[in-house]
Design a protein around this motif. Sequence first.
Motif, mmCIF file in Angstrom:
data_model
loop_
_atom_site.group_PDB
_atom_site.id
_atom_site.type_symbol
_atom_site.label_atom_id
_atom_site.label_comp_id
_atom_site.label_asym_id
_atom_site.label_seq_id
_atom_site.Cartn_x
_atom_site.Cartn_y
_atom_site.Cartn_z
ATOM 1 N N GLY A 1 7.431 72.862 1.268
ATOM 2 C CA GLY A 1 7.284 73.641 2.492
ATOM 3 C C GLY A 1 7.645 75.091 2.241
ATOM 4 N N ASP B 1 3.298 73.833 -0.870
ATOM 5 C CA ASP B 1 2.909 73.675 0.542
ATOM 6 C C ASP B 1 1.513 73.089 0.620
ATOM 7 O OD1 ASP B 1 4.219 75.173 3.338
ATOM 8 O OD2 ASP B 1 2.285 74.104 3.431
ATOM 9 N N ARG C 1 -0.518 73.534 3.051
ATOM 10 C CA ARG C 1 -1.444 74.530 3.609
ATOM 11 C C ARG C 1 -1.865 75.515 2.514
ATOM 12 N NH1 ARG C 1 2.234 75.545 8.981
ATOM 13 N NH2 ARG C 1 1.257 73.997 10.327
ATOM 14 N N GLY D 1 4.510 80.890 4.564
ATOM 15 C CA GLY D 1 4.877 81.360 5.903
ATOM 16 C C GLY D 1 5.035 80.248 6.940
ATOM 17 N N PRO E 1 2.116 82.389 19.084
ATOM 18 C CA PRO E 1 2.902 83.619 18.997
ATOM 19 C C PRO E 1 4.323 83.370 18.513
ATOM 20 C CG PRO E 1 2.754 82.880 21.257
ATOM 21 C CD PRO E 1 1.849 81.992 20.475
ATOM 22 N N ILE F 1 7.890 85.335 18.081
ATOM 23 C CA ILE F 1 8.644 86.532 18.437
ATOM 24 C C ILE F 1 10.028 86.396 17.824
ATOM 25 C CG2 ILE F 1 9.664 87.824 20.374
ATOM 26 C CD1 ILE F 1 6.687 85.868 21.202
ATOM 27 N N THR G 1 -1.383 71.824 -1.575
ATOM 28 C CA THR G 1 -0.974 70.628 -2.324
ATOM 29 C C THR G 1 0.016 69.814 -1.504
ATOM 30 O OG1 THR G 1 -1.123 71.917 -4.361
ATOM 31 C CG2 THR G 1 0.050 69.813 -4.493
ATOM 32 N N TYR H 1 4.677 69.875 15.904
ATOM 33 C CA TYR H 1 5.266 71.158 16.283
ATOM 34 C C TYR H 1 6.618 71.010 16.974
ATOM 35 C CZ TYR H 1 0.909 73.457 15.040
ATOM 36 O OH TYR H 1 -0.156 73.929 14.336
ATOM 37 N N ARG I 1 13.049 72.636 10.513
ATOM 38 C CA ARG I 1 12.662 72.052 11.785
ATOM 39 C C ARG I 1 12.172 70.607 11.643
ATOM 40 N NH1 ARG I 1 7.733 72.342 14.187
ATOM 41 N NH2 ARG I 1 6.966 72.862 12.112
ATOM 42 N N TYR J 1 14.148 71.215 17.315
ATOM 43 C CA TYR J 1 13.477 72.484 17.575
ATOM 44 C C TYR J 1 14.442 73.625 17.267
ATOM 45 C CZ TYR J 1 10.913 76.369 19.268
ATOM 46 O OH TYR J 1 10.251 77.568 19.306
ATOM 47 N N ASP K 1 15.260 82.312 13.530
ATOM 48 C CA ASP K 1 16.551 82.806 13.031
ATOM 49 C C ASP K 1 17.507 81.655 12.733
ATOM 50 O OD1 ASP K 1 16.747 82.288 15.839
ATOM 51 O OD2 ASP K 1 18.578 83.479 15.928
ATOM 52 N N VAL L 1 16.635 78.706 11.677
ATOM 53 C CA VAL L 1 16.216 78.078 10.421
ATOM 54 C C VAL L 1 16.660 78.933 9.237
ATOM 55 C CG1 VAL L 1 14.206 77.404 9.044
ATOM 56 C CG2 VAL L 1 14.325 76.788 11.449
HETATM 57 P P1 FAD Z 1 7.584 75.263 9.127
HETATM 58 O O1 FAD Z 1 7.319 76.679 9.398
HETATM 59 O O2 FAD Z 1 6.847 74.243 9.920
HETATM 60 O O3 FAD Z 1 7.290 74.998 7.575
HETATM 61 C C1 FAD Z 1 7.212 73.701 7.025
HETATM 62 C C2 FAD Z 1 6.120 73.714 5.970
HETATM 63 O O4 FAD Z 1 6.169 72.468 5.255
HETATM 64 C C3 FAD Z 1 4.715 73.822 6.558
HETATM 65 O O5 FAD Z 1 4.076 74.983 6.056
HETATM 66 C C4 FAD Z 1 4.020 72.539 6.098
HETATM 67 O O6 FAD Z 1 2.665 72.749 5.744
HETATM 68 C C5 FAD Z 1 4.845 72.145 4.882
HETATM 69 N N1 FAD Z 1 4.790 70.719 4.561
HETATM 70 C C6 FAD Z 1 5.107 69.693 5.397
HETATM 71 N N2 FAD Z 1 4.924 68.515 4.748
HETATM 72 C C7 FAD Z 1 4.493 68.816 3.492
HETATM 73 C C8 FAD Z 1 4.124 68.031 2.365
HETATM 74 N N3 FAD Z 1 4.156 66.678 2.375
HETATM 75 N N4 FAD Z 1 3.713 68.660 1.237
HETATM 76 C C9 FAD Z 1 3.649 70.028 1.189
HETATM 77 N N5 FAD Z 1 3.983 70.816 2.246
HETATM 78 C C10 FAD Z 1 4.410 70.214 3.373
HETATM 79 N N6 FAD Z 1 10.580 80.595 16.760
HETATM 80 C C11 FAD Z 1 11.063 81.805 17.139
HETATM 81 O O7 FAD Z 1 12.137 82.211 16.699
HETATM 82 N N7 FAD Z 1 10.359 82.608 18.003
HETATM 83 C C12 FAD Z 1 9.155 82.236 18.516
HETATM 84 O O8 FAD Z 1 8.548 82.979 19.294
HETATM 85 C C13 FAD Z 1 8.618 80.973 18.128
HETATM 86 N N8 FAD Z 1 7.437 80.571 18.610
HETATM 87 C C14 FAD Z 1 6.934 79.363 18.228
HETATM 88 C C15 FAD Z 1 5.696 78.984 18.729
HETATM 89 C C16 FAD Z 1 5.157 77.766 18.376
HETATM 90 C C17 FAD Z 1 3.820 77.372 18.928
HETATM 91 C C18 FAD Z 1 5.878 76.899 17.507
HETATM 92 C C19 FAD Z 1 5.316 75.548 17.138
HETATM 93 C C20 FAD Z 1 7.107 77.271 16.996
HETATM 94 C C21 FAD Z 1 7.655 78.509 17.352
HETATM 95 N N9 FAD Z 1 8.872 78.948 16.841
HETATM 96 C C22 FAD Z 1 9.383 80.161 17.224
HETATM 97 C C23 FAD Z 1 9.647 78.128 15.893
HETATM 98 C C24 FAD Z 1 9.316 78.475 14.426
HETATM 99 O O9 FAD Z 1 7.952 78.189 14.185
HETATM 100 C C25 FAD Z 1 10.197 77.649 13.499
HETATM 101 O O10 FAD Z 1 11.553 77.948 13.722
HETATM 102 C C26 FAD Z 1 9.930 77.881 12.024
HETATM 103 O O11 FAD Z 1 8.570 77.890 11.719
HETATM 104 C C27 FAD Z 1 10.585 76.761 11.246
HETATM 105 O O12 FAD Z 1 10.441 76.972 9.866
HETATM 106 P P2 FAD Z 1 10.462 75.708 8.906
HETATM 107 O O13 FAD Z 1 10.410 76.249 7.520
HETATM 108 O O14 FAD Z 1 11.553 74.775 9.259
HETATM 109 O O15 FAD Z 1 9.110 74.891 9.268
#
Ligand code: FAD
Length: 371
Positions: A9, A33, A35, A39, A58, A60, A215, A308, A338, A344, A348, A350
């Motif tokens: 990820g 990742d 995707r 990011g 979005p 923010i 991948t 999500y 997450r 959720y 910040d 995370v």
């Molecule tokens: P993610 O960003 O989800 O990253 C996890 C990654 O793991 C993904 O890219 C996924 O493709 C990858 N992955 C999963 N399984 C596998 C696998 N088996 N093999 C390879 N890759 C894999 N937060 C804010 O502070 N402000 C906001 O305004 C805000 N708006 C949001 C709006 C929406 C619609 C959503 C859904 C969330 C929002 N958030 C917001 C929350 C924010 O998106 C998260 O806090 C942040 O993205 C979490 O980061 P992460 O690295 O934990 O997860």
Amino acid sequence: MHYDYAIVGAGFAGSVLAERLASQAGKTVLLIDKRHHIGGNAYDCPNEDGILIHLYGPHIFHTNSPDVFSYLSQFTEWRPYEHRVLASVDGKLLPIPINLDTVNKLYGYNFTSEELAEYFKTVGEQVDEIRTSEDVVVSQVGRDLYEKFFRGYTRKQWGVDPSELDKMVTSRIPTRTNQDDRYFTDEFQYMPLHGYTKMFEKMVDHPNIHQMLSTDFKEVKDQLSFDELIYTGPVDEYFDFCFGKLPYRSLRFDHQTLDTPDYQPVSVVNYPNDHAYTRITEYKKLTGQEHPKTSLTFEYPQDEGDPYYPVPRPENAALYRQYKELADEQTGVHFVGRLGTYRYYNMDQVVAQALTLYKKLVGAESLHEVA
Ligand code: FAD
């Protein structure tokens, strides 16, 4: 090649850990990742018209943590941005969170702050124990404002009535008796000046970090060689859903570009009642970009699709605890983010969680060396 760490990820959790481990601890890192981009959900990119949009809705940035803000400031400059949201209710666009202007404009009153506080006391319902999202709102602002601003929005967003949802969902949204119409009150409220993806690119640009995009970890894990694994994907998927699937709410994003420079007065307008979508985002109002056209995203909540939002219900928390126990028993595997912790979190939070895990990892290592 053998790596010190494989990180699954490349969102905030994975990228922060990759950056710290490579640049501060001299570790070799394979960042994977599924995707095609880094990011995670914060990924942004120019669309076919060159307007910067957020592909997953979005994002923010806001935080009260000077540590998180100064950490990220190494990788981006910032654009000051205070988020303001309007809700489309009874044919009017009104501030949300509910404030003095919301109530005065909705009902045609001319309350002062003190009068509004008294009004809330008269319309707020007596609830003995606040358990649900409905309890939170009706006790604070009464049933009419609850029905107009919260009930429909929450039902669309979560697919269940607020009376069946944990109180934490609506507790996040304050009620104000003044005219403050900012969505967040955090000390640091900014957007990355050149976007999130540019910030991530700078973060993971290190000779010790190798990227493997498009991948799925499941498909390649037997061919990889590494000492420790950091997993930011869904924890239930890691364990092949052995206790069952953890429920998530998903979204469908309908991205549109209009041949007009301006669409709505603020970057986000909520539609609690009248449409299948919950909100419309106009990106130029977030990013400050100048362009003769404008790009929008309509969000349609749904059950199917990318995970999500963890659904905050007691039975899901109990199911997660089973996975957590299993996760804690693993050696050399760290679950973070997450999806890795089924919670959720804002961006910040995370980042803070990832920085904490980094300190734990290097701390554990130096203890090991001393021993
Ligand atoms: P993610 O960003 O989800 O990253 C996890 C990654 O793991 C993904 O890219 C996924 O493709 C990858 N992955 C999963 N399984 C596998 C696998 N088996 N093999 C390879 N890759 C894999 N937060 C804010 O502070 N402000 C906001 O305004 C805000 N708006 C949001 C709006 C929406 C619609 C959503 C859904 C969330 C929002 N958030 C917001 C929350 C924010 O998106 C998260 O806090 C942040 O993205 C979490 O980061 P992460 O690295 O934990 O997860």
